[in-house]
Write a protein that holds these residues in place. Structure first.
Motif, PDB file in Angstrom:
ATOM      1  N   GLY A  35       9.662  47.833  11.156  1.00  0.00           N
ATOM      2  CA  GLY A  35      10.607  48.133  10.091  1.00  0.00           C
ATOM      3  C   GLY A  35      10.030  49.045   9.034  1.00  0.00           C
ATOM      4  N   ARG A  36       8.762  48.841   8.691  1.00  0.00           N
ATOM      5  CA  ARG A  36       8.128  49.709   7.695  1.00  0.00           C
ATOM      6  C   ARG A  36       7.903  51.114   8.242  1.00  0.00           C
ATOM      7  N   ALA A  37       7.633  51.217   9.532  1.00  0.00           N
ATOM      8  CA  ALA A  37       7.503  52.548  10.140  1.00  0.00           C
ATOM      9  C   ALA A  37       8.832  53.291  10.071  1.00  0.00           C
ATOM     10  N   PHE A  38       9.917  52.576  10.337  1.00  0.00           N
ATOM     11  CA  PHE A  38      11.250  53.181  10.249  1.00  0.00           C
ATOM     12  C   PHE A  38      11.558  53.595   8.811  1.00  0.00           C
ATOM     13  N   ALA A  39      11.265  52.706   7.859  1.00  0.00           N
ATOM     14  CA  ALA A  39      11.531  53.010   6.449  1.00  0.00           C
ATOM     15  C   ALA A  39      10.762  54.239   5.996  1.00  0.00           C
ATOM     16  N   ALA A  40       9.502  54.335   6.397  1.00  0.00           N
ATOM     17  CA  ALA A  40       8.687  55.470   5.975  1.00  0.00           C
ATOM     18  C   ALA A  40       9.237  56.783   6.503  1.00  0.00           C
ATOM     19  N   ARG A  41       9.883  56.738   7.644  1.00  0.00           N
ATOM     20  CA  ARG A  41      10.414  57.967   8.237  1.00  0.00           C
ATOM     21  C   ARG A  41      11.787  58.334   7.687  1.00  0.00           C
ATOM     22  N   HIS A  42      12.596  57.349   7.339  1.00  0.00           N
ATOM     23  CA  HIS A  42      13.992  57.644   7.036  1.00  0.00           C
ATOM     24  C   HIS A  42      14.454  57.277   5.631  1.00  0.00           C
ATOM     25  N   ALA A  43      13.965  56.183   5.061  1.00  0.00           N
ATOM     26  CA  ALA A  43      14.602  55.612   3.877  1.00  0.00           C
ATOM     27  C   ALA A  43      14.194  56.301   2.583  1.00  0.00           C
ATOM     28  N   GLU A  44      15.106  56.253   1.634  1.00  0.00           N
ATOM     29  CA  GLU A  44      14.841  56.713   0.276  1.00  0.00           C
ATOM     30  C   GLU A  44      14.707  55.539  -0.692  1.00  0.00           C
ATOM     31  N   CYS A  45      15.300  54.429  -0.352  1.00  0.00           N
ATOM     32  CA  CYS A  45      15.226  53.216  -1.159  1.00  0.00           C
ATOM     33  C   CYS A  45      14.908  52.066  -0.214  1.00  0.00           C
ATOM     34  N   VAL A  46      13.869  51.309  -0.513  1.00  0.00           N
ATOM     35  CA  VAL A  46      13.424  50.253   0.383  1.00  0.00           C
ATOM     36  C   VAL A  46      13.447  48.917  -0.354  1.00  0.00           C
ATOM     37  N   PHE A  47      14.134  47.945   0.215  1.00  0.00           N
ATOM     38  CA  PHE A  47      14.147  46.604  -0.351  1.00  0.00           C
ATOM     39  C   PHE A  47      12.875  45.867   0.063  1.00  0.00           C
ATOM     40  N   VAL A  48      12.236  45.248  -0.921  1.00  0.00           N
ATOM     41  CA  VAL A  48      10.983  44.537  -0.681  1.00  0.00           C
ATOM     42  C   VAL A  48      11.142  43.100  -1.138  1.00  0.00           C
ATOM     43  N   ASN A  49      10.661  42.170  -0.343  1.00  0.00           N
ATOM     44  CA  ASN A  49      10.748  40.756  -0.671  1.00  0.00           C
ATOM     45  C   ASN A  49       9.751  40.407  -1.770  1.00  0.00           C
ATOM     46  N   ALA A  50      10.245  39.859  -2.870  1.00  0.00           N
ATOM     47  CA  ALA A  50       9.395  39.554  -4.021  1.00  0.00           C
ATOM     48  C   ALA A  50       8.717  38.197  -3.856  1.00  0.00           C
ATOM     49  N   SER A  51       7.893  38.058  -2.845  1.00  0.00           N
ATOM     50  CA  SER A  51       7.222  36.788  -2.591  1.00  0.00           C
ATOM     51  C   SER A  51       6.116  36.526  -3.604  1.00  0.00           C
ATOM     52  N   SER A  52       5.332  37.549  -3.916  1.00  0.00           N
ATOM     53  CA  SER A  52       4.284  37.453  -4.929  1.00  0.00           C
ATOM     54  C   SER A  52       3.918  38.857  -5.377  1.00  0.00           C
ATOM     55  N   LYS A  53       3.325  38.958  -6.552  1.00  0.00           N
ATOM     56  CA  LYS A  53       2.957  40.275  -7.068  1.00  0.00           C
ATOM     57  C   LYS A  53       1.956  40.960  -6.139  1.00  0.00           C
ATOM     58  N   ALA A  54       0.997  40.194  -5.631  1.00  0.00           N
ATOM     59  CA  ALA A  54      -0.018  40.781  -4.759  1.00  0.00           C
ATOM     60  C   ALA A  54       0.597  41.289  -3.454  1.00  0.00           C
ATOM     61  N   ASN A  55       1.530  40.542  -2.904  1.00  0.00           N
ATOM     62  CA  ASN A  55       2.158  40.964  -1.655  1.00  0.00           C
ATOM     63  C   ASN A  55       3.032  42.191  -1.861  1.00  0.00           C
ATOM     64  N   VAL A  56       3.744  42.221  -2.970  1.00  0.00           N
ATOM     65  CA  VAL A  56       4.571  43.385  -3.283  1.00  0.00           C
ATOM     66  C   VAL A  56       3.702  44.625  -3.435  1.00  0.00           C
ATOM     67  N   LYS A  57       2.581  44.481  -4.132  1.00  0.00           N
ATOM     68  CA  LYS A  57       1.665  45.615  -4.316  1.00  0.00           C
ATOM     69  C   LYS A  57       1.180  46.130  -2.974  1.00  0.00           C
ATOM     70  N   ARG A  58       0.849  45.213  -2.081  1.00  0.00           N
ATOM     71  CA  ARG A  58       0.373  45.609  -0.753  1.00  0.00           C
ATOM     72  C   ARG A  58       1.461  46.341   0.025  1.00  0.00           C
ATOM     73  N   LEU A  59       2.683  45.821   0.003  1.00  0.00           N
ATOM     74  CA  LEU A  59       3.780  46.451   0.744  1.00  0.00           C
ATOM     75  C   LEU A  59       4.122  47.826   0.188  1.00  0.00           C
ATOM     76  N   VAL A  60       4.144  47.936  -1.142  1.00  0.00           N
ATOM     77  CA  VAL A  60       4.469  49.225  -1.758  1.00  0.00           C
ATOM     78  C   VAL A  60       3.419  50.266  -1.395  1.00  0.00           C
ATOM     79  N   ALA A  61       2.137  49.886  -1.474  1.00  0.00           N
ATOM     80  CA  ALA A  61       1.074  50.825  -1.122  1.00  0.00           C
ATOM     81  C   ALA A  61       1.181  51.236   0.346  1.00  0.00           C
ATOM     82  N   ASP A  62       1.497  50.291   1.200  1.00  0.00           N
ATOM     83  CA  ASP A  62       1.620  50.595   2.624  1.00  0.00           C
ATOM     84  C   ASP A  62       2.791  51.544   2.890  1.00  0.00           C
ATOM     85  N   LEU A  63       3.923  51.291   2.245  1.00  0.00           N
ATOM     86  CA  LEU A  63       5.090  52.148   2.445  1.00  0.00           C
ATOM     87  C   LEU A  63       4.828  53.569   1.956  1.00  0.00           C
TER      88      LEU A  63
END
Length: 367
Positions: free
Chosen positions: A249-277
């Motif tokens: 899903g993140r590979a697809f988002a990186a190729r196509h999306a302009e706005c990506v919904f991220v699950n707010a499980s924890s600040k550290a996890n969000v930071k990791r997902l945002v950096a990865d995207l």
């Protein structure tokens, strides 16, 4: 429910403005969206979801409250896993019954001037040729205020409703979606040139056939040989949302999306997902994809290249649109960023704040 989006300037060099907050309302055309059971409260109006007046009133309220957009969720299928039956979903109105959110948008757009609309549409069961026309129609009728949340579905009940035993495997659905995006992008961006519509009353010529082109695509899932049915809309391609935290899903988002919904499980996890995207977007998008500024900032449409498997009838090009690198937008309460190598914008006949300009109402209620 409200989405809060915090944006960064398009570049990090000195002189760019501060980060901005965008406000999106979040709703669904049903009785029970997320806060299940709230429909029983005396003041709740969820049961009015069948009334067009209900949605027009909501749109006007949001615009009066200076919201940027209304995001409409949707789902195909019914929740029938619990106890092996749909009884619990039906008894408690858990996202059923529900109506098609797409049909609500033109009325709400007609009642507002600045409010944007994001809508969830499942691509798994609708041919891209038909869907491309539907989105172009919405872009015309909203005057460039439409966004699409790209989903492939997650309920076997939807697959059975469409004549299949079960839905495709998770990664296979994303493979299908990648090809789907190739086709609809070619229809939106390559079939009609900028100057194809002449509307020449004196000569009786509405469109120049030499500037309208057939899209030919042969792939694993889709085959098309057609001209897009709609003339170019204000955006051509709608703003693209996506939600998916899996590797694929993140590979697809990186190729196509302009706005990506991220699950707010924890600040550290969000930071990791945002950096990865952001890293994925920088690696995978720069060679073949271009994007727009944030979707509430109106701009001239831009042309994207066809993918290697999607052919457009060759034609001479007198001019092309300005290329702009796609921003890696992160929705909810996190930032988006754009590559610092962004090309300068081509001048537009519309102001850059056409859809996001806000005028507080006069009088005691002014904000």
């Amino acid at each position: 429910m409200v989405h809060v989006l915090v944006g960064e300037p398009a570049a990090t060099s000195p002189g760019h403005g501060p980060r901005e907050i965008r406000l999106n309302a979040f709703d669904m055309a049903c009785v029970g969206h997320i806060q299940q059971g709230m429909w029983t409260h005396p003041r709740d109006r969820s049961a009015d979801y069948r009334s067009l007046d209900h949605w027009v009133s909501l749109a006007r309220l949001l615009e009066r409250g200076l919201f940027d957009g209304l995001f409409l969720a949707d789902v195909l299928g019914i929740y029938d896993v619990y106890a092996g039956a749909p009884d619990a979903a039906l008894r408690n109105a858990v996202q059923v019954p529900l109506i098609d959110p797409v049909l609500l948008i033109p009325a709400m757009a007609h009642a507002t001037r600045h409010l944007g609309f994001g809508v969830t549409c499942n691509l798994a069961y609708e041919p891209p040729y038909l869907f491309a026309r539907r989105m172009s129609s919405l872009d015309h009728l909203t005057n460039g205020r439409i966004g699409w949340n790209i989903v492939t579905g997650y309920l076997d009940s939807a697959a059975r409703g469409m004549g299949f035993d079960a839905q495709m495997a998770h990664d296979d659905r994303y493979d299908l979606a990648d090809e789907y995006m190739q086709v609809v992008r070619a229809l939106w961006e390559e079939s009609w040139e900028d100057g194809a519509v002449r509307a020449d009353h004196a000569r009786g010529v509405y469109a120049d056939p030499a500037r309208v082109h057939r899209v030919r695509h042969t792939g694993a899932q889709y085959r098309i040989d057609a001209i897009h049915l709609c003339e170019p809309s204000p955006q051509r391609t709608p703003v693209l949302y996506q939600a998916g935290a899996s590797e694929r899903g993140r590979a697809f988002a990186a190729r196509h999306a302009e706005c990506v919904f991220v699950n707010a499980s924890s600040k550290a996890n969000v930071k990791r997902l945002v950096a990865d995207l952001r890293a994925r977007a920088a690696r995978g998008r720069c060679r073949s994809m271009w994007a727009r500024p944030w979707w509430w900032a109106a701009r001239k449409p831009m042309r994207r290249r066809s993918s290697p498997t999607t052919a457009v009838t060759p034609r001479p090009r007198a001019r092309s649109r300005t290329r702009r690198p796609r921003s890696a937008s992160i929705s909810r309460s996190w930032a988006w960023t754009s590559p610092s190598t962004a090309a300068p914008r081509r001048p537009s006949s519309r102001t850059s704040t056409q859809w996001r300009a806000r005028s507080a109402p006069a009088g005691p209620s002014a904000r």
